[in-house]
Design an enzyme around this catalytic site. Structure first.
Site, PDB file in Angstrom:
ATOM      1  N   HIS A   1      -6.437  31.055 -20.138  1.00 14.18           N
ATOM      2  CA  HIS A   1      -5.042  30.605 -20.209  1.00 14.18           C
ATOM      3  C   HIS A   1      -4.932  29.338 -19.368  1.00 14.18           C
ATOM      4  O   HIS A   1      -5.100  29.374 -18.153  1.00 14.18           O
ATOM      5  CB  HIS A   1      -4.087  31.683 -19.695  1.00 14.18           C
ATOM      6  CG  HIS A   1      -2.643  31.285 -19.843  1.00 14.18           C
ATOM      7  ND1 HIS A   1      -1.879  31.622 -20.952  1.00 14.18           N
ATOM      8  CD2 HIS A   1      -1.832  30.571 -19.031  1.00 14.18           C
ATOM      9  CE1 HIS A   1      -0.668  31.140 -20.815  1.00 14.18           C
ATOM     10  NE2 HIS A   1      -0.603  30.493 -19.650  1.00 14.18           N
ATOM     11  N   CYS A   2      -4.677  28.232 -20.054  1.00 11.81           N
ATOM     12  CA  CYS A   2      -4.668  26.933 -19.375  1.00 11.81           C
ATOM     13  C   CYS A   2      -3.314  26.689 -18.705  1.00 11.81           C
ATOM     14  O   CYS A   2      -2.286  26.629 -19.382  1.00 11.81           O
ATOM     15  CB  CYS A   2      -4.969  25.821 -20.379  1.00 11.81           C
ATOM     16  SG  CYS A   2      -5.031  24.183 -19.620  1.00 11.81           S
ATOM     17  N   PRO A   3      -3.287  26.538 -17.382  1.00 10.07           N
ATOM     18  CA  PRO A   3      -1.999  26.298 -16.705  1.00 10.07           C
ATOM     19  C   PRO A   3      -1.453  24.897 -16.945  1.00 10.07           C
ATOM     20  O   PRO A   3      -0.253  24.662 -16.755  1.00 10.07           O
ATOM     21  CB  PRO A   3      -2.349  26.508 -15.224  1.00 10.07           C
ATOM     22  CG  PRO A   3      -3.800  26.184 -15.125  1.00 10.07           C
ATOM     23  CD  PRO A   3      -4.408  26.611 -16.424  1.00 10.07           C
TER      24      PRO A   3
ATOM     25  N   GLY B   1       0.147  25.400 -20.434  1.00  9.45           N
ATOM     26  CA  GLY B   1       0.979  26.598 -20.522  1.00  9.45           C
ATOM     27  C   GLY B   1       0.723  27.409 -21.774  1.00  9.45           C
ATOM     28  O   GLY B   1       1.661  27.962 -22.357  1.00  9.45           O
TER      29      GLY B   1
END
Length: 211
Positions: free
Chosen positions: A188-190, A193
């Site tokens: 999950h890429c911050p 998002g």
């Protein structure tokens, strides 16, 4: 043992019927933590606001380069060469922003969750469960955590997801942030998002290389 029905490709623009019988679109009855925009055409993660910060971190250096560097290069190079530098910088910046938007706003490969747990396979002794054995409640057989399936003749162990009520295919994982099972889940890429999975890995790789 239980047999899970084959997963369906989620249709964000589809429709469901609620208890009153009125038509309800899929994104309006979505049980995950995603956020939808433009009538379900864009699906983002719950931390989509971090995408704004990513846009700012890209736009600010690109603007500074165009104003302080590329504009001075217009005088140092011939007319066409100087303009080409400015055009390349602007086009490349827009290209990166579009890739980031596509990565953040597309379905990463979410498996639609089941409304009910899978039915037990033949040979499973459901009659052995009685209300007295589970404290007077309605019997609810617990699904085995894993089961073996064959993929191209090779045995593969797959896991059951209690939240989505399905057996996850190989290379599929449950994202605790989006609260969905995602095919070929990578992370999950911050910064965007959104989950990086089956449908977003290539675009995310292109945007990363471009940056």
């Amino acid at each position: 043992m239980y047999a899970a029905p084959p997963p369906q490709i989620p249709n964000m623009g589809g429709s469901n019927m609620d208890q009153t019988g009125s038509e309800k679109r899929v994104y309006q009855a979505w049980k995950g933590s995603n956020k939808f925009f433009f009538a379900g055409r864009f699906i983002f993660g719950p931390d989509v606001r971090s995408l704004v910060l990513t846009f700012v971190l890209i736009l600010v250096p690109a603007t500074i380069f165009c104003v302080l560097v590329a504009r001075k290069l217009l005088d140092k190079f011939s007319h066409h060469a100087g303009v080409s530098i400015m055009v390349i910088a602007v086009v490349f910046t827009i290209y990166v922003l579009v890739l980031l938007l596509l990565t953040s706003g597309r379905d990463p490969g979410i498996l639609p969750r089941n409304a009910h747990p899978p039915e037990p396979e033949e040979g499973y002794d459901v009659a052995s469960l009685t209300p007295e054995s589970i404290g007077g409640q309605t019997p609810h057989p617990r699904l085995p955590r894993t089961k073996d399936v064959f993929v191209n003749g090779v045995p593969v162990k797959i896991k059951y997801c209690d939240t989505c009520m399905l057996y996850r295919p190989p290379r599929c994982s449950h994202c605790s942030i989006c609260n969905n099972c995602v095919e070929r889940f990578d992370h999950h890429c911050p910064w965007v998002g959104q989950c990086i999975g089956l449908f977003g890995l290539l675009v995310d790789l292109q945007s990363f290389i471009s940056i």
